[in-house]
Motif scaffolding. Structure first.
Motif, mmCIF file in Angstrom:
data_model
loop_
_atom_site.group_PDB
_atom_site.id
_atom_site.type_symbol
_atom_site.label_atom_id
_atom_site.label_comp_id
_atom_site.label_asym_id
_atom_site.label_seq_id
_atom_site.Cartn_x
_atom_site.Cartn_y
_atom_site.Cartn_z
ATOM 1 N N PRO A 176 19.159 -42.796 12.469
ATOM 2 C CA PRO A 176 19.842 -43.354 11.292
ATOM 3 C C PRO A 176 18.879 -44.135 10.396
ATOM 4 O O PRO A 176 17.942 -44.780 10.868
ATOM 5 N N LEU A 177 19.123 -44.061 9.105
ATOM 6 C CA LEU A 177 18.387 -44.857 8.126
ATOM 7 C C LEU A 177 18.887 -46.294 8.202
ATOM 8 O O LEU A 177 20.092 -46.534 8.191
ATOM 9 N N ARG A 178 17.958 -47.251 8.264
ATOM 10 C CA ARG A 178 18.341 -48.661 8.321
ATOM 11 C C ARG A 178 17.868 -49.365 7.058
ATOM 12 O O ARG A 178 16.689 -49.365 6.743
ATOM 13 N N LEU A 179 18.826 -49.944 6.322
ATOM 14 C CA LEU A 179 18.540 -50.620 5.070
ATOM 15 C C LEU A 179 19.082 -52.048 5.120
ATOM 16 O O LEU A 179 20.181 -52.283 5.624
ATOM 17 N N THR A 180 18.311 -52.989 4.573
ATOM 18 C CA THR A 180 18.771 -54.380 4.520
ATOM 19 C C THR A 180 19.640 -54.643 3.307
ATOM 20 O O THR A 180 20.349 -55.641 3.241
ATOM 21 N N GLY A 181 19.549 -53.775 2.299
ATOM 22 C CA GLY A 181 20.247 -53.975 1.036
ATOM 23 C C GLY A 181 19.316 -54.360 -0.092
ATOM 24 O O GLY A 181 19.706 -54.335 -1.266
ATOM 25 N N ALA A 182 18.068 -54.681 0.225
ATOM 26 C CA ALA A 182 17.117 -55.075 -0.811
ATOM 27 C C ALA A 182 16.861 -53.950 -1.796
ATOM 28 O O ALA A 182 16.632 -54.184 -2.988
ATOM 29 N N VAL A 183 16.922 -52.706 -1.329
ATOM 30 C CA VAL A 183 16.637 -51.559 -2.192
ATOM 31 C C VAL A 183 17.651 -51.411 -3.317
ATOM 32 O O VAL A 183 17.368 -50.777 -4.340
ATOM 33 N N ALA A 184 18.816 -52.031 -3.180
ATOM 34 C CA ALA A 184 19.855 -51.916 -4.223
ATOM 35 C C ALA A 184 19.409 -52.529 -5.544
ATOM 36 O O ALA A 184 19.979 -52.226 -6.596
ATOM 37 N N ALA A 185 18.382 -53.382 -5.520
ATOM 38 C CA ALA A 185 17.902 -54.009 -6.743
ATOM 39 C C ALA A 185 16.938 -53.127 -7.529
ATOM 40 O O ALA A 185 16.581 -53.454 -8.659
ATOM 41 N N VAL A 186 16.507 -52.012 -6.944
ATOM 42 C CA VAL A 186 15.522 -51.144 -7.588
ATOM 43 C C VAL A 186 16.228 -50.133 -8.489
ATOM 44 O O VAL A 186 17.146 -49.448 -8.038
ATOM 45 N N PRO A 187 15.822 -50.013 -9.765
ATOM 46 C CA PRO A 187 16.425 -48.991 -10.637
ATOM 47 C C PRO A 187 16.248 -47.586 -10.060
ATOM 48 O O PRO A 187 15.273 -47.313 -9.352
ATOM 49 N N VAL A 188 17.195 -46.713 -10.391
ATOM 50 C CA VAL A 188 17.269 -45.381 -9.779
ATOM 51 C C VAL A 188 17.446 -44.318 -10.846
ATOM 52 O O VAL A 188 18.141 -44.530 -11.850
ATOM 53 N N THR A 189 16.836 -43.157 -10.616
ATOM 54 C CA THR A 189 17.087 -41.974 -11.432
ATOM 55 C C THR A 189 17.441 -40.811 -10.512
ATOM 56 O O THR A 189 16.779 -40.607 -9.489
ATOM 57 N N GLY A 190 18.463 -40.068 -10.876
ATOM 58 C CA GLY A 190 18.811 -38.844 -10.158
ATOM 59 C C GLY A 190 18.444 -37.635 -10.990
ATOM 60 O O GLY A 190 18.782 -37.568 -12.179
ATOM 61 N N VAL A 191 17.729 -36.699 -10.396
ATOM 62 C CA VAL A 191 17.417 -35.430 -11.053
ATOM 63 C C VAL A 191 18.272 -34.370 -10.378
ATOM 64 O O VAL A 191 18.073 -34.063 -9.193
ATOM 65 N N LEU A 192 19.236 -33.829 -11.115
ATOM 66 C CA LEU A 192 20.200 -32.884 -10.570
ATOM 67 C C LEU A 192 19.763 -31.464 -10.902
ATOM 68 O O LEU A 192 19.619 -31.116 -12.083
ATOM 69 N N CYS A 193 19.572 -30.658 -9.888
ATOM 70 C CA CYS A 193 19.229 -29.248 -10.087
ATOM 71 C C CYS A 193 20.533 -28.459 -10.087
ATOM 72 O O CYS A 193 21.153 -28.262 -9.030
ATOM 73 N N THR A 194 20.954 -28.022 -11.260
ATOM 74 C CA THR A 194 22.292 -27.457 -11.400
ATOM 75 C C THR A 194 22.428 -26.073 -10.787
ATOM 76 O O THR A 194 23.553 -25.575 -10.631
ATOM 77 N N GLY A 195 21.303 -25.437 -10.426
ATOM 78 C CA GLY A 195 21.398 -24.190 -9.687
ATOM 79 C C GLY A 195 21.707 -24.409 -8.225
ATOM 80 O O GLY A 195 21.956 -23.469 -7.475
ATOM 81 N N ASN A 196 21.700 -25.677 -7.798
ATOM 82 C CA ASN A 196 21.930 -26.000 -6.397
ATOM 83 C C ASN A 196 23.106 -26.938 -6.195
ATOM 84 O O ASN A 196 23.532 -27.145 -5.056
ATOM 85 N N GLY A 197 23.641 -27.500 -7.260
ATOM 86 C CA GLY A 197 24.718 -28.461 -7.097
ATOM 87 C C GLY A 197 25.288 -28.888 -8.424
ATOM 88 O O GLY A 197 25.030 -28.275 -9.459
ATOM 89 N N PRO A 198 26.070 -29.960 -8.418
ATOM 90 C CA PRO A 198 26.765 -30.377 -9.642
ATOM 91 C C PRO A 198 25.803 -30.916 -10.688
ATOM 92 O O PRO A 198 24.740 -31.443 -10.378
#
Length: 499
Positions: A176-198
């Protein structure tokens, strides 16, 4: 200077980033491709000793020497499985990381192993039991689609992907991945490949439906990009991917809207007089004037819809609007709630629909020999049972902006719920298909495939087009064109009920 740290997914290593890394470097960025132990880096010990923590340490070993440098914006990019060690490392160095890019990957949560993201359910179950030994062999050339769409890959790229793939240490998927919650403060970008998903539009739709896990995606620090390709964009369109990563590092991209009044809860496009309804269990009946028996139309909502969503679908304006309109034109209308809460729920949703249909037919005010079924959106796969073997009492099947084949990101779905394959059994069953001209590309592709197969087997299909209509146009597009489409579709269904 922007520093990109690129982490590849299952079975792959730094080699997949070659062309993308070269482009990023040419644009003035500093690029590091992480060699994960057992994949891009040889291990001194057995495969059984390699786990997710090993790979998190590999990413940290690249981050830490860079932290001492001044004026560096560190962007971590995780593809596929690679997002798990990326998040684990970013959680421990949150103050040093400028942005995390999820490249066609999921949203791993604390305590959840990477195994949960494996698209093939049968394979997930096998691996959870410890099958396959300490390392999972890489896919054969024709087996890569079990891990993601190969759309866009040249034959040479697919050959190279297969030749250079390495066994995936099994414990990297099971720990299992273990996270403390600190990563929630980091900005995020999602790159969606529409040939594979939504794509972005479908993600917004799922957010609007109230899926709790997706609500953080409306944070203004979260941005999105789309690529019209399969699961390995670094191989199918490396230049375009590099451009997106540069834009992402600068904070660019599309931002989702936080739900105000979600699109599906806006008013129905027609002013339909309110009619009394009777509620029994999961089914509501809207009754026309007169004693009957009357023909009936059963409306089947789409999804998946979160179990906790309120109001439930039978109270959504689109369903209540159609039901009231049909009842005003002399037919009993029925709406129901079914248990399609995930793409793995089609079998139990089908049970709910079948049971509701029988309750409607058993009502003495209903002509049990004159019934139509009308499906919407993600309810489209539920049409397959009725297309494959239509009962004599089923006089018409209608579908609005339906999904008519499993989408690429669904993994392995029961072959029973594949309308494209089922339509060959439809015989003389009349089908009314309402098609939105501005449909999401991934859904439009299934409709086109269905119509091609329907024409091949001689199925009786009438298409009602809404050229400028969007998915869910009944509450999105209050135009004369959209209103006319509703009138035409209802008239087409009622005509077949009374023929």
């Amino acid at each position: 200077m922007t520093v990109f740290i690129l982490v590849a997914g299952a079975f792959t290593g730094p080699y997949v980033w070659r062309d993308t890394a070269a482009r990023l470097t040419a644009e003035g960025a500093e690029v590091h491709t992480v060699a994960l132990t057992g994949l891009g880096r040889k291990s001194a010990g057995p495969a059984a000793a390699i786990d997710l923590e090993t790979h998190i340490a590999d990413v940290l070993a690249v981050i830490d020497p860079l932290v001492a440098g001044e004026g560096r914006d560190i962007v971590l990019v995780g593809h596929d499985y690679g997002i798990h060690p990326v998040l684990g490392a970013a959680d421990r160095r949150a103050g040093a990381v400028t942005r995390i890019v999820h490249l066609d990957s999921g949203m791993p949560q604390d305590g959840v192993p990477a195994l949960a993201a494996v698209p093939d359910q049968q394979l997930r179950e096998e691996l959870a039991r410890g099958g396959g030994g300490p390392a999972l062999p890489p896919p054969a050339r024709d087996a890569w689609p079990r891990w993601g769409s190969t759309a866009g890959l040249s034959e040479a790229a697919l050959d190279g992907l297969t030749a250079l793939a390495a066994p995936q240490p099994l414990n990297t998927l099971l720990q299992p991945l273990r996270l403390t919650g600190a990563v929630a403060a980091v900005p995020v970008t999602g790159v969606l490949c529409t040939g594979n998903g939504p794509g972005i539009e479908m993600v917004q739709l799922m957010v609007d439906l109230g899926e709790p896990a997706l609500q953080p995606l409306t944070d203004p620090r979260v941005t999105f990009f789309e690529l019209p390709t399969g699961h390995w964009p670094m191989l199918s369109c490396p230049t375009e991917l590099a451009g997106i990563l540069i834009d992402a590092a600068a904070g660019g991209g599309h931002r989702l809207k936080a739900p105000g009044t979600p699109a599906h809860l806006r008013p129905f496009l027609l002013d339909v007089p309110e009619r009394p309804r009777e509620r029994t269990g999961n089914t509501d009946l809207y009754l026309p004037e007169g004693p009957g028996p009357h023909p009936a139309v059963v409306f089947v909502h789409g999804g998946p819809v979160p179990a906790e969503a309120r109001p439930t679908p039978r109270d959504w304006p689109t369903l209540t609007g159609y039901a009231g309109y049909v009842a005003g034109h002399g037919a009993v209308a029925a709406t129901l709630d079914h248990r399609l809460h995930a793409v793995t729920d089609y079998a139990r949703a089908a049970e709910d629909v079948a049971a509701a249909v029988e309750r409607v037919r058993a009502d003495p005010r209903v002509d049990a020999d004159r019934v139509a079924l009308w499906f919407f959106s993600g309810g489209g796969p539920l049409t397959a049972d009725w297309l494959a073997a239509p009962p004599a009492w089923l006089r018409c099947l209608a579908a609005n902006y339906p999904i008519l084949a499993p989408l690429p990101n669904w993994g392995v779905v029961d072959a029973r719920f594949h309308p494209v394959r089922a339509v060959a059994g439809a015989g003389k069953l009349p089908i009314v298909l309402v098609r939105a001209g501005r449909e999401m590309a991934e859904i439009a592709a299934t409709v086109a495939e269905f119509l091609t197969e329907a024409e091949r087997c001689g199925a009786d299909v009438e298409v009602v087009d809404v050229p400028e209509g969007r998915h869910g146009f009944e509450t999105l597009d209050r135009t004369d064109e959209a209103r006319e489409a509703v009138h035409r579709a209802v008239a087409a269904v009622l005509a077949r009920l009374t023929a």
